[in-house]
Design an enzyme around this catalytic site. Structure first.
Site, PDB file in Angstrom:
ATOM      1  N   SER A   1       6.967  16.254 -19.726  1.00  0.00           N
ATOM      2  CA  SER A   1       7.395  14.930 -20.166  1.00  0.00           C
ATOM      3  C   SER A   1       8.869  14.738 -19.865  1.00  0.00           C
ATOM      4  O   SER A   1       9.646  15.709 -19.851  1.00  0.00           O
ATOM      5  CB  SER A   1       7.171  14.837 -21.679  1.00  0.00           C
ATOM      6  OG  SER A   1       7.848  13.727 -22.215  1.00  0.00           O
TER       7      SER A   1
ATOM      8  N   TYR B   1       8.361  18.127 -30.713  1.00  0.00           N
ATOM      9  CA  TYR B   1       7.452  17.813 -29.604  1.00  0.00           C
ATOM     10  C   TYR B   1       8.110  18.185 -28.272  1.00  0.00           C
ATOM     11  O   TYR B   1       7.525  18.870 -27.427  1.00  0.00           O
ATOM     12  CB  TYR B   1       7.082  16.318 -29.620  1.00  0.00           C
ATOM     13  CG  TYR B   1       6.407  15.872 -28.346  1.00  0.00           C
ATOM     14  CD1 TYR B   1       5.100  16.256 -28.064  1.00  0.00           C
ATOM     15  CD2 TYR B   1       7.086  15.098 -27.394  1.00  0.00           C
ATOM     16  CE1 TYR B   1       4.484  15.867 -26.870  1.00  0.00           C
ATOM     17  CE2 TYR B   1       6.482  14.713 -26.210  1.00  0.00           C
ATOM     18  CZ  TYR B   1       5.182  15.101 -25.956  1.00  0.00           C
ATOM     19  OH  TYR B   1       4.590  14.742 -24.770  1.00  0.00           O
TER      20      TYR B   1
ATOM     21  N   LYS C   1       7.254  21.136 -25.099  1.00  0.00           N
ATOM     22  CA  LYS C   1       7.131  20.901 -23.654  1.00  0.00           C
ATOM     23  C   LYS C   1       8.091  21.818 -22.894  1.00  0.00           C
ATOM     24  O   LYS C   1       7.737  22.390 -21.869  1.00  0.00           O
ATOM     25  CB  LYS C   1       7.418  19.430 -23.318  1.00  0.00           C
ATOM     26  CG  LYS C   1       6.355  18.474 -23.854  1.00  0.00           C
ATOM     27  CD  LYS C   1       5.010  18.692 -23.183  1.00  0.00           C
ATOM     28  CE  LYS C   1       3.917  17.857 -23.772  1.00  0.00           C
ATOM     29  NZ  LYS C   1       2.572  18.219 -23.340  1.00  0.00           N
TER      30      LYS C   1
ATOM     31  N   GLY D   1      17.204   9.216 -32.423  1.00  0.00           N
ATOM     32  CA  GLY D   1      16.804  10.055 -31.283  1.00  0.00           C
ATOM     33  C   GLY D   1      16.493   9.282 -30.012  1.00  0.00           C
ATOM     34  O   GLY D   1      16.163   9.889 -28.997  1.00  0.00           O
TER      35      GLY D   1
HETATM   36  P1  NAD Z   1      -3.941  11.797 -25.672  1.00  0.00           P
HETATM   37  O1  NAD Z   1      -3.693  12.180 -27.081  1.00  0.00           O
HETATM   38  O2  NAD Z   1      -4.576  10.491 -25.385  1.00  0.00           O
HETATM   39  O3  NAD Z   1      -4.782  12.927 -24.930  1.00  0.00           O
HETATM   40  C1  NAD Z   1      -4.726  14.289 -25.285  1.00  0.00           C
HETATM   41  C2  NAD Z   1      -6.146  14.774 -25.447  1.00  0.00           C
HETATM   42  O4  NAD Z   1      -6.106  16.170 -25.783  1.00  0.00           O
HETATM   43  C3  NAD Z   1      -6.892  14.070 -26.578  1.00  0.00           C
HETATM   44  O5  NAD Z   1      -8.160  13.640 -26.096  1.00  0.00           O
HETATM   45  C4  NAD Z   1      -7.042  15.143 -27.655  1.00  0.00           C
HETATM   46  O6  NAD Z   1      -8.246  14.983 -28.384  1.00  0.00           O
HETATM   47  C5  NAD Z   1      -7.038  16.403 -26.832  1.00  0.00           C
HETATM   48  N1  NAD Z   1      -6.570  17.614 -27.533  1.00  0.00           N
HETATM   49  C6  NAD Z   1      -5.449  17.785 -28.260  1.00  0.00           C
HETATM   50  N2  NAD Z   1      -5.367  19.063 -28.691  1.00  0.00           N
HETATM   51  C7  NAD Z   1      -6.460  19.704 -28.223  1.00  0.00           C
HETATM   52  C8  NAD Z   1      -6.951  21.030 -28.315  1.00  0.00           C
HETATM   53  N3  NAD Z   1      -6.299  21.977 -28.996  1.00  0.00           N
HETATM   54  N4  NAD Z   1      -8.116  21.335 -27.707  1.00  0.00           N
HETATM   55  C9  NAD Z   1      -8.824  20.395 -27.007  1.00  0.00           C
HETATM   56  N5  NAD Z   1      -8.406  19.125 -26.885  1.00  0.00           N
HETATM   57  C10 NAD Z   1      -7.237  18.782 -27.480  1.00  0.00           C
HETATM   58  O7  NAD Z   1      -2.531  11.910 -24.917  1.00  0.00           O
HETATM   59  P2  NAD Z   1      -2.120  11.425 -23.476  1.00  0.00           P
HETATM   60  O8  NAD Z   1      -1.217  10.270 -23.642  1.00  0.00           O
HETATM   61  O9  NAD Z   1      -3.305  11.330 -22.618  1.00  0.00           O
HETATM   62  O10 NAD Z   1      -1.212  12.656 -23.037  1.00  0.00           O
HETATM   63  C11 NAD Z   1      -1.746  13.738 -22.328  1.00  0.00           C
HETATM   64  C12 NAD Z   1      -0.671  14.795 -22.183  1.00  0.00           C
HETATM   65  O11 NAD Z   1       0.475  14.217 -21.543  1.00  0.00           O
HETATM   66  C13 NAD Z   1      -0.154  15.359 -23.503  1.00  0.00           C
HETATM   67  O12 NAD Z   1       0.078  16.741 -23.335  1.00  0.00           O
HETATM   68  C14 NAD Z   1       1.138  14.615 -23.733  1.00  0.00           C
HETATM   69  O13 NAD Z   1       2.056  15.381 -24.482  1.00  0.00           O
HETATM   70  C15 NAD Z   1       1.638  14.425 -22.310  1.00  0.00           C
HETATM   71  N6  NAD Z   1       2.522  13.262 -22.150  1.00  0.00           N
HETATM   72  C16 NAD Z   1       2.106  12.024 -22.567  1.00  0.00           C
HETATM   73  C17 NAD Z   1       2.946  10.929 -22.418  1.00  0.00           C
HETATM   74  C18 NAD Z   1       2.559   9.561 -22.913  1.00  0.00           C
HETATM   75  O14 NAD Z   1       3.447   8.725 -23.084  1.00  0.00           O
HETATM   76  N7  NAD Z   1       1.293   9.287 -23.141  1.00  0.00           N
HETATM   77  C19 NAD Z   1       4.205  11.095 -21.805  1.00  0.00           C
HETATM   78  C20 NAD Z   1       4.585  12.366 -21.386  1.00  0.00           C
HETATM   79  C21 NAD Z   1       3.724  13.443 -21.551  1.00  0.00           C
HETATM   80  C1  WQD Z   2       9.924   2.846 -25.624  1.00  0.00           C
HETATM   81  C2  WQD Z   2      11.044   1.878 -25.985  1.00  0.00           C
HETATM   82  C3  WQD Z   2      11.944   2.235 -28.166  1.00  0.00           C
HETATM   83  C4  WQD Z   2       8.363   1.104 -30.401  1.00  0.00           C
HETATM   84  C5  WQD Z   2       8.114   8.536 -26.071  1.00  0.00           C
HETATM   85  C6  WQD Z   2       8.334  10.013 -26.179  1.00  0.00           C
HETATM   86  C7  WQD Z   2       8.306  10.631 -24.805  1.00  0.00           C
HETATM   87  C8  WQD Z   2       7.023  10.248 -24.048  1.00  0.00           C
HETATM   88  C9  WQD Z   2       6.801   8.786 -24.040  1.00  0.00           C
HETATM   89  C10 WQD Z   2       5.385  11.920 -24.483  1.00  0.00           C
HETATM   90  C11 WQD Z   2      12.211   2.546 -26.702  1.00  0.00           C
HETATM   91  C12 WQD Z   2      11.284   0.892 -28.089  1.00  0.00           C
HETATM   92  C13 WQD Z   2       9.264   1.387 -29.392  1.00  0.00           C
HETATM   93  C14 WQD Z   2       8.591  -0.022 -31.236  1.00  0.00           C
HETATM   94  C15 WQD Z   2      10.599  -0.507 -29.976  1.00  0.00           C
HETATM   95  N1  WQD Z   2       5.856  10.788 -24.661  1.00  0.00           N
HETATM   96  N2  WQD Z   2      10.353   0.594 -29.191  1.00  0.00           N
HETATM   97  N3  WQD Z   2       9.699  -0.778 -30.977  1.00  0.00           N
HETATM   98  O1  WQD Z   2      10.559   6.756 -26.944  1.00  0.00           O
HETATM   99  O2  WQD Z   2      10.673   6.264 -24.458  1.00  0.00           O
HETATM  100  O3  WQD Z   2       9.149   7.987 -25.280  1.00  0.00           O
HETATM  101  O4  WQD Z   2       6.856   8.295 -25.390  1.00  0.00           O
HETATM  102  O5  WQD Z   2       5.870  12.829 -23.875  1.00  0.00           O
HETATM  103  O6  WQD Z   2       8.416  11.995 -25.009  1.00  0.00           O
HETATM  104  O7  WQD Z   2       9.603  10.251 -26.792  1.00  0.00           O
HETATM  105  O8  WQD Z   2       8.612   5.638 -25.740  1.00  0.00           O
HETATM  106  O9  WQD Z   2       7.079   3.798 -26.246  1.00  0.00           O
HETATM  107  O10 WQD Z   2       8.110   5.072 -28.164  1.00  0.00           O
HETATM  108  O11 WQD Z   2       9.555   3.583 -26.783  1.00  0.00           O
HETATM  109  O12 WQD Z   2      11.579  -1.216 -29.818  1.00  0.00           O
HETATM  110  O13 WQD Z   2       7.850  -0.308 -32.160  1.00  0.00           O
HETATM  111  O14 WQD Z   2      10.524   0.911 -26.902  1.00  0.00           O
HETATM  112  O15 WQD Z   2      13.112   2.186 -28.958  1.00  0.00           O
HETATM  113  O16 WQD Z   2      13.381   1.905 -26.274  1.00  0.00           O
HETATM  114  P1  WQD Z   2       9.871   6.638 -25.661  1.00  0.00           P
HETATM  115  P2  WQD Z   2       8.240   4.526 -26.792  1.00  0.00           P
END
Ligand code: NAD
Ligand code: WQD
Length: 333
Positions: free
Chosen positions: A124, A148, A152, A293
């Site tokens: 991430s 979190y 990562k 944060g």
């Molecule tokens: P999500 O929660 O929709 O998908 C994760 C899936 O993993 C879910 O279906 C959940 O049920 C499953 N899961 C969790 N723990 C498990 C376990 N121990 N065993 C089996 N299944 C398990 O999340 P997402 O948005 O699809 O994200 C996928 C990955 O990408 C995550 O690792 C997340 O940290 C990372 N990521 C997401 C974002 C984002 O903004 N969505 C951004 C950066 C990184």
């Molecule tokens: C986006 C923008 C908020 C909600 C997070 C994780 C990051 C990654 C993606 C997994 C920011 C603003 C948000 C609201 C708002 N996930 N906001 N009102 O914070 O960039 O990233 O998700 O890895 O690790 O930190 O994403 O969608 O929460 O926020 O104004 O109700 O929207 O302040 O500027 P972020 P976000």
């Protein structure tokens, strides 16, 4: 030979399964539905017209993971399974360290034993902490500002150490920026269990009347309109990044990190305006204090992914907003 997709019922995982199947890949999916629903698996089959094996399994459960490897010929693993809510990770750090780190260690141990050496990890942009400047390149200093993010960073370090000790591993660490949008069919999208934390899922709740107003977290950042700037990319573009990462780890040993983003930042107000305009809806909002944060600006330099993975985003902001609502409105009941 198959690609094992952990967390394949989740938001990014399900879209990646669709793109892998569309390209003729054989996949096996494992998920415990902690943050997803069983019907997503049926939807992926419906969209692609293809079948695949599914295991309801916890990746922290060693015997379940070993069983998946025993019953199948697995060539590569894409590891999406994990918890992702930043705020929850601050309240329940042990839960996050256990699930996100332990699942990765169990997987990598089982892969090593099974001589499966190709690993694509969902990292991430959070590993950059509060970036010193933008756009962010992969060689920026790393740091975490919440549990979190620490999970990562720790898993990235585990992968780097593993590669140093076992140089035939082929690992891609994919640092996603802010995925939004949904599949063009409207059958899969971002549908978290419980209360969402990210901007677009919260906009969906306001649009569908489940929430009165959107809190805009701060309008006094040093950005053109004062609100936070992020690198939003369409989840289908992101899914295609995984297809390219699998092609890369098939070809080359190494352990390398790649930014997956558009390289362009949009502010919170720009996102709200685009969403309103594209969907003909009003999103009532109010200015709330900054969220602890949050960085003012966070967007990628995605040129390494372009040069080495032959990947770049294609889908623009309007389609991200349209497809998000197209999916979300079909879920209103
Ligand atoms: P999500 O929660 O929709 O998908 C994760 C899936 O993993 C879910 O279906 C959940 O049920 C499953 N899961 C969790 N723990 C498990 C376990 N121990 N065993 C089996 N299944 C398990 O999340 P997402 O948005 O699809 O994200 C996928 C990955 O990408 C995550 O690792 C997340 O940290 C990372 N990521 C997401 C974002 C984002 O903004 N969505 C951004 C950066 C990184
Ligand atoms: C986006 C923008 C908020 C909600 C997070 C994780 C990051 C990654 C993606 C997994 C920011 C603003 C948000 C609201 C708002 N996930 N906001 N009102 O914070 O960039 O990233 O998700 O890895 O690790 O930190 O994403 O969608 O929460 O926020 O104004 O109700 O929207 O302040 O500027 P972020 P976000």
């Amino acid at each position: 030979m198959a690609v094992l997709v952990t967390g394949g019922a989740g938001y990014i995982g399900s879209h990646t399964c669709v793109e892998l199947l569309a390209r003729g890949e054989q996949i096996i999916v494992a998920d415990n539905f902690y943050n997803s629903k069983p019907r997503v698996i049926d939807m992926v089959k419906e969209i692609t017209g293809k079948d695949f094996k599914f295991y309801k399994a916890d990746i922290c459960d060693r015997s379940s993971v070993e069983n998946i490897f025993r019953e199948n010929d697995i060539e590569a693993v894409i590891h999406f399974a994990g918890y992702k809510a930043v705020g929850e990770s601050v309240k329940e750090p042990l839960m996050y360290y256990k699930n996100n780190i332990y699942s990765s260690v169990i997987l990598l141990e089982t892969m090593k034993k099974s001589r499966c050496k190709q690993f694509v990890f969902s990292s991430s942009a959070t590993v950059y902490g509060i970036p010193k400047s933008v756009p962010i390149t992969e060689d920026f200093p790393l740091g975490s500002i919440n549990p979190y993010g620490s999970t990562k960073l720790i898993v990235e370090n585990i992968c780097r150490d593993l590669y140093d000790s076992e140089p035939d591993f082929r690992i891609a660490l994919l640092r996603y920026f802010n995925p939004i949008g949904a599949h063009e069919s409207g059958k899969i999208g971002d549908d978290p269990n419980g209360v969402p934390n990210n901007l677009m899922p919260i906009i969906m709740r306001v649009a569908s009347g489940k929430l009165d107003k959107l809190s805009v977290y701060g309008n006094d950042y040093p950005t053109p309109d004062g609100t936070g700037i992020r690198d939003y990319l369409h989840v289908t573009d992101l899914a295609l990044g995984h297809v390219r990462a699998i092609e890369k780890v098939r070809k080359e040993v190494g352990c390398k990190a790649f930014n997956l983003g558009t390289g362009k930042g949009y502010s919170v107000l720009e996102i709200i305006n685009a969403f309103e305009e594209v969907n003909g809806l009003k999103i009532p909002d109010f200015i709330a204090p900054r969220r602890h944060g949050d960085a003012a600006e966070c967007y990628s330099d995605p040129s390494l992914a372009k040069n080495e993975l032959n990947w770049e985003t294609k889908i623009g902001l309007n389609e991200m907003c349209r497809s998000s609502w197209n999916f979300a409105k079909s879920q209103i009941n």
